[in-house]
Design a protein around this motif. Structure first.
Motif, PDB file in Angstrom:
ATOM      1  N   ARG A  99     -15.004  23.045  18.086  1.00  0.00           N
ATOM      2  CA  ARG A  99     -15.677  22.714  16.828  1.00  0.00           C
ATOM      3  C   ARG A  99     -16.983  23.494  16.721  1.00  0.00           C
ATOM      4  O   ARG A  99     -17.815  23.436  17.617  1.00  0.00           O
ATOM      5  CB  ARG A  99     -15.963  21.220  16.732  1.00  0.00           C
ATOM      6  CG  ARG A  99     -16.695  20.861  15.429  1.00  0.00           C
ATOM      7  CD  ARG A  99     -16.860  19.376  15.213  1.00  0.00           C
ATOM      8  NE  ARG A  99     -15.626  18.662  15.017  1.00  0.00           N
ATOM      9  CZ  ARG A  99     -14.885  18.695  13.908  1.00  0.00           C
ATOM     10  NH1 ARG A  99     -15.252  19.433  12.896  1.00  0.00           N
ATOM     11  NH2 ARG A  99     -13.769  18.007  13.820  1.00  0.00           N
ATOM     12  N   CYS A 100     -17.128  24.202  15.609  1.00  0.00           N
ATOM     13  CA  CYS A 100     -18.364  24.927  15.330  1.00  0.00           C
ATOM     14  C   CYS A 100     -18.350  25.397  13.880  1.00  0.00           C
ATOM     15  O   CYS A 100     -17.290  25.439  13.262  1.00  0.00           O
ATOM     16  CB  CYS A 100     -18.507  26.132  16.258  1.00  0.00           C
ATOM     17  SG  CYS A 100     -17.382  27.498  15.879  1.00  0.00           S
ATOM     18  N   CYS A 128     -18.547  31.802  15.733  1.00  0.00           N
ATOM     19  CA  CYS A 128     -19.300  30.639  15.265  1.00  0.00           C
ATOM     20  C   CYS A 128     -20.698  31.104  14.869  1.00  0.00           C
ATOM     21  O   CYS A 128     -21.304  31.916  15.575  1.00  0.00           O
ATOM     22  CB  CYS A 128     -19.420  29.589  16.368  1.00  0.00           C
ATOM     23  SG  CYS A 128     -17.827  28.959  16.939  1.00  0.00           S
ATOM     24  N   SER A 129     -21.209  30.574  13.760  1.00  0.00           N
ATOM     25  CA  SER A 129     -22.520  31.018  13.296  1.00  0.00           C
ATOM     26  C   SER A 129     -23.628  30.699  14.292  1.00  0.00           C
ATOM     27  O   SER A 129     -24.642  31.378  14.333  1.00  0.00           O
ATOM     28  CB  SER A 129     -22.842  30.423  11.928  1.00  0.00           C
ATOM     29  OG  SER A 129     -22.842  29.015  11.982  1.00  0.00           O
ATOM     30  N   CYS A 152     -18.765  27.099  24.632  1.00  0.00           N
ATOM     31  CA  CYS A 152     -17.334  26.808  24.694  1.00  0.00           C
ATOM     32  C   CYS A 152     -16.794  27.141  26.081  1.00  0.00           C
ATOM     33  O   CYS A 152     -17.050  28.226  26.592  1.00  0.00           O
ATOM     34  CB  CYS A 152     -16.601  27.625  23.634  1.00  0.00           C
ATOM     35  SG  CYS A 152     -14.817  27.370  23.598  1.00  0.00           S
ATOM     36  N   PRO A 153     -16.048  26.211  26.689  1.00  0.00           N
ATOM     37  CA  PRO A 153     -15.523  26.474  28.029  1.00  0.00           C
ATOM     38  C   PRO A 153     -14.395  27.507  28.065  1.00  0.00           C
ATOM     39  O   PRO A 153     -13.960  27.914  29.139  1.00  0.00           O
ATOM     40  CB  PRO A 153     -15.031  25.106  28.492  1.00  0.00           C
ATOM     41  CG  PRO A 153     -14.818  24.318  27.269  1.00  0.00           C
ATOM     42  CD  PRO A 153     -15.757  24.866  26.231  1.00  0.00           C
ATOM     43  N   ARG A 179      -9.497  28.000  20.846  1.00  0.00           N
ATOM     44  CA  ARG A 179     -10.254  28.254  22.078  1.00  0.00           C
ATOM     45  C   ARG A 179     -10.028  29.643  22.657  1.00  0.00           C
ATOM     46  O   ARG A 179     -10.884  30.164  23.355  1.00  0.00           O
ATOM     47  CB  ARG A 179      -9.939  27.199  23.135  1.00  0.00           C
ATOM     48  CG  ARG A 179     -10.679  25.912  22.897  1.00  0.00           C
ATOM     49  CD  ARG A 179     -10.495  24.981  24.092  1.00  0.00           C
ATOM     50  NE  ARG A 179     -11.057  23.699  23.776  1.00  0.00           N
ATOM     51  CZ  ARG A 179     -12.207  23.263  24.273  1.00  0.00           C
ATOM     52  NH1 ARG A 179     -12.897  24.002  25.105  1.00  0.00           N
ATOM     53  NH2 ARG A 179     -12.662  22.085  23.937  1.00  0.00           N
ATOM     54  N   HIS A 180      -8.902  30.264  22.360  1.00  0.00           N
ATOM     55  CA  HIS A 180      -8.667  31.598  22.908  1.00  0.00           C
ATOM     56  C   HIS A 180      -9.662  32.615  22.345  1.00  0.00           C
ATOM     57  O   HIS A 180      -9.808  33.708  22.886  1.00  0.00           O
ATOM     58  CB  HIS A 180      -7.218  32.048  22.718  1.00  0.00           C
ATOM     59  CG  HIS A 180      -6.849  32.364  21.300  1.00  0.00           C
ATOM     60  ND1 HIS A 180      -7.142  33.561  20.694  1.00  0.00           N
ATOM     61  CD2 HIS A 180      -6.198  31.614  20.370  1.00  0.00           C
ATOM     62  CE1 HIS A 180      -6.699  33.545  19.447  1.00  0.00           C
ATOM     63  NE2 HIS A 180      -6.127  32.378  19.234  1.00  0.00           N
ATOM     64  N   LEU A 181     -10.387  32.234  21.277  1.00  0.00           N
ATOM     65  CA  LEU A 181     -11.421  33.119  20.732  1.00  0.00           C
ATOM     66  C   LEU A 181     -12.768  32.922  21.423  1.00  0.00           C
ATOM     67  O   LEU A 181     -13.695  33.703  21.195  1.00  0.00           O
ATOM     68  CB  LEU A 181     -11.577  32.880  19.222  1.00  0.00           C
ATOM     69  CG  LEU A 181     -10.363  33.225  18.357  1.00  0.00           C
ATOM     70  CD1 LEU A 181     -10.633  32.879  16.893  1.00  0.00           C
ATOM     71  CD2 LEU A 181      -9.986  34.681  18.506  1.00  0.00           C
ATOM     72  N   CYS A 182     -12.868  31.898  22.255  1.00  0.00           N
ATOM     73  CA  CYS A 182     -14.119  31.644  22.971  1.00  0.00           C
ATOM     74  C   CYS A 182     -14.319  32.674  24.074  1.00  0.00           C
ATOM     75  O   CYS A 182     -13.361  33.109  24.717  1.00  0.00           O
ATOM     76  CB  CYS A 182     -14.111  30.244  23.593  1.00  0.00           C
ATOM     77  SG  CYS A 182     -14.179  28.918  22.374  1.00  0.00           S
TER      78      CYS A 182
END
Length: 162
Positions: free
Chosen positions: A126-127, A150-151, A159-160, A140-143
């Motif tokens: 969440r962001c 995320c802004s 993000c883990p 999450r694969h974009l973390c």
């Protein structure tokens, strides 16, 4: 509690007793991914709402592409297959609501006051997204991929990851 029928043709299964009339003989069902679906005439196969009037006959007898159903989309579709966007002239298939993707173009299919969706699922972060495709959550694969999604940059620093 829903009863699940045995696997139907085309790999789709219908859930009952939640199947209910939707209009002119069409019936709603719940797909295996817990989304609104269209119950084929065999009373066993449940196809995703977005599979109706898509040019591909998915039901055994092709009723998902029936001319009376598809002649004036979305007006000719049963109400359970259609979800309206913030701009009332725009619509999406009901199974596209709360799927994490900005299908309406204004995030009204993912955010209140138009839609109330559950919080981000386990594969999501969440962001406030900077990427048009997502609204309040990103996969999450974009973390931690060295790209800001995320802004607040939380996808890179908090993000883990996947």
């Amino acid at each position: 509690m829903n009863k699940v029928f045995s696997q139907g043709e085309n790999g789709h299964t219908a859930a009952g007793p939640k199947a209910h009339p939707g209009g002119e003989g069409a019936q709603a069902c719940i797909t295996l991914t817990n989304r609104t679906g269209f119950l084929c005439h065999d009373q066993r196969s449940c196809i995703p709402a977005s599979g109706v009037c898509d040019g591909v006959r998915t039901c055994t007898h092709g009723e998902d592409e029936d001319e009376s159903l598809c002649r004036d989309v979305p007006q000719s579709l049963p109400h359970f297959l259609v979800a309206h966007c913030g701009d009332l002239a725009s619509w999406i298939y009901s199974d596209q609501k709360c799927d994490g993707t900005n299908n309406c173009g204004d995030c009204s299919d993912e955010l209140s006051p138009v839609t109330v969706c559950p919080p981000c699922g386990p594969g999501w972060w969440r962001c406030p997204s900077t990427f048009f495709k997502y609204c309040d959550c990103i996969p999450r694969h974009l973390c931690r991929d060295h790209v800001q999604h995320c802004s607040d940059w939380s996808d890179e620093y908090a993000c883990p990851g996947p």
